[in-house]
Design an enzyme around this catalytic site. Sequence first.
Site, mmCIF file in Angstrom:
data_model
loop_
_atom_site.group_PDB
_atom_site.id
_atom_site.type_symbol
_atom_site.label_atom_id
_atom_site.label_comp_id
_atom_site.label_asym_id
_atom_site.label_seq_id
_atom_site.Cartn_x
_atom_site.Cartn_y
_atom_site.Cartn_z
ATOM 1 N N ASN A 60 52.278 94.156 102.897
ATOM 2 C CA ASN A 60 52.908 93.253 103.850
ATOM 3 C C ASN A 60 52.567 93.747 105.255
ATOM 4 O OD1 ASN A 60 54.613 91.924 105.613
ATOM 5 N ND2 ASN A 60 56.469 92.261 104.416
ATOM 6 N N HIS A 118 54.127 83.750 104.213
ATOM 7 C CA HIS A 118 53.707 85.004 104.851
ATOM 8 C C HIS A 118 52.446 85.505 104.159
ATOM 9 C CE1 HIS A 118 54.400 88.504 107.323
ATOM 10 N NE2 HIS A 118 54.324 89.296 106.286
ATOM 11 N N CYS A 178 50.621 86.899 111.599
ATOM 12 C CA CYS A 178 50.597 87.767 110.420
ATOM 13 C C CYS A 178 49.341 87.529 109.593
ATOM 14 C CB CYS A 178 51.850 87.575 109.579
ATOM 15 S SG CYS A 178 51.952 85.971 108.759
#
EC number: 3.4.22.-
Length: 716
Positions: free
Chosen positions: A476, A452, A295
């Site tokens: 995101n 994250h 990510c």
Amino acid sequence: MANHAKLVDQEIYRSPVDDFELNYQEYLNDDDDDKQEAPVAVSKAPKGKGSNHGLGCRMKGLFDGFGGTDLKTIMRHLRRRRPKSGQALTNFMLSGNMEKVVDQHVKDFVHHFGRINPENGRIMGALRGNDFFNFGGLHNNLGNTGKVYLDNLMKGKCGKKRKVHKFKPIVVEELDFGAPKPAVPATPKAPVAPVAPVIPAPAVTPQKPKVDEPTYADSVSDFGLDFETEREKCLRNKTLFEDPEFPATAASLYYRTPPRDRIIWKRPGEIIANPQLITQGESRFDVKQGALGDCWFLAALANITLYDALFYRIVPPNQSFTENYAGIFHFQFWHYGKWVDVVVDDRLPTVNNQLYYLHSADNTEFWSALVEKAYAKLHGGYENLDGGTTAEALEDFTGGLTEYFDLRKSEKAAVLAALVKGMEMGSLFGCSIDADANIKEAQLRNGLVCGHAYSITAIHSITYYGEDTTLLRLRNPWGNEKEWNGAWSDGSSEWSKIDEATKKQIDVQFARDGEFWMSFEDFFSNFTQMEVCNLTAEIFDEIAEMTGVNRATETVEEEHQWHEIMEDGEWSSKKGTAGGCNNNPSTYPKNPQFSTFFTAPQSSIEADGNVTVIVAVLQKYRRELRSKGKDVLPIGVSIYSLGAEGTARSPLTAQFFSQNRPIARTTVFVNTREVTVRFRVPPGQYVIVPCTFDAYDDAEFLLRVYANGTLKSSLL
């Protein structure tokens, strides 16, 4: 659930740029820099006259040009810099802003197309490669920025500002902390008809490759693959390219943990009838995470899609699934100080006819999956991309220099100043929330995910109940419903008080797409880390060459720009240059020492006579060495002043280090790829000493220095 950066567990986000851990108010009220002992053993010495360093210095330096150091002053500046159209503040390079300038250039015939069709972006005279292979395919929907760059590229006008090298994979077994040894030259096999290799379902216990099994580098040319040469060869032979450097085998997928699913490698034309490289222009929504814990990479890639000129530096527009298609693509990355061109075939890992790793929200679009494959090849395999930081990928996409901000130790006004100034200067931003070491990517009640990586894409000042409120737009990379659900989130009551025209101006969209707005106050309260990627004047010069758009003429005022120098070095126990930190006073002087001298134009010297400098040390090849059980080392850097009249022609001695304190340094040795130090000093000569925490640790590194002036450096 994807596994976020393992490096986070190792406290990678403990800020390496905090010299002495003071908060900003303490710095303003007290001149004593020795509030807290550093873990590096150094003798105490008087603070150098005219020099500033530490967290306080870094914070103070961020306020230059705002006229004050309080939150309201920064917000007033943000309102003044808000575009007349009412749009959110981003920077001129953002896709919408750049596209408007280029559109006007095209409309006014500032750019004359000569090698491509300005209507559809087709290369004039190009061969329709898909006619050979019956894979379908449509033309790429390039915006005007992409069309202008492609036309300039075809005319031979681009490439003067940035030298790009053919990528040569290293042989990890032969890496000996000197110059990496290239693979043994071999003649690549001729391409054959396309196939879809099948990887059997793996056993429960990972199978280690045989000792005599050749690595992917065994068949690599000593000079690397050339995209144009290989494509022309395939078109001439009417065959699809198969990459001999990064084959469609298990070795390219993993070195330790095999995929859980049965992998079949397929070309896009075998997955869908009409594949495209780019559909309707690149977008931050083209990047969706797959089964890989990268990510950090996705957050950076989503950020890059916001900047047309930066995007096309990574994804050259002279390739598609139509014109001259031969199953071969190439992508360009900044790699340890130089730009490299990474050539790959378009065979991608799939499960049930779906891409297994990174993919686009549009299943006909494949640029993001191919970029991920090229980046995996750059680092030796897909599994090597598991875990990292957004900063690392941003640097590899831009060639810029990234700084970390520990938001728990930073002044709120200084963070806002960094955001505003950074958006004005074209900086890129990422952020995250520290995760519990035993819980990976846990979602909080407010919708945010710990551990994250998010990207920050815009900042805007809005009037709410008569008061100014600063909003940030975040993204995101999962691109799904896991979003912030507090104030100013999608569909929240706060938006009902804002008129539709304003929401349209700042591009507010309510969708389960991973993008959301939140107040700066909530951002500062919830996030713990922020990363800022600074870009140099050379980058903007190249963008001007690519697009014909000069940043200086498009911004409201001329901003200071960073200038950069780079030096390669190594810590080698064999060569006696792995001295460790200053806890080892007898070996510390053996570390490589760099003498740096810089002058600055009057406009770069601030009111107190100082200039802002950033020093960064990046350790090389550590991601590639993971398969050998090696990872990043704890590293740091110290900077010493030689005084107004001082000069150094030979390395500094143990006696010097015992009698002089560094004017700036990393007090926390962090096991991350790169550490940075920001400080402010008068123009002059300084000695930079990069080091590992422990003596006799071997690694290669790249030293970079950024300053608003002329720079010179040499190894003592």
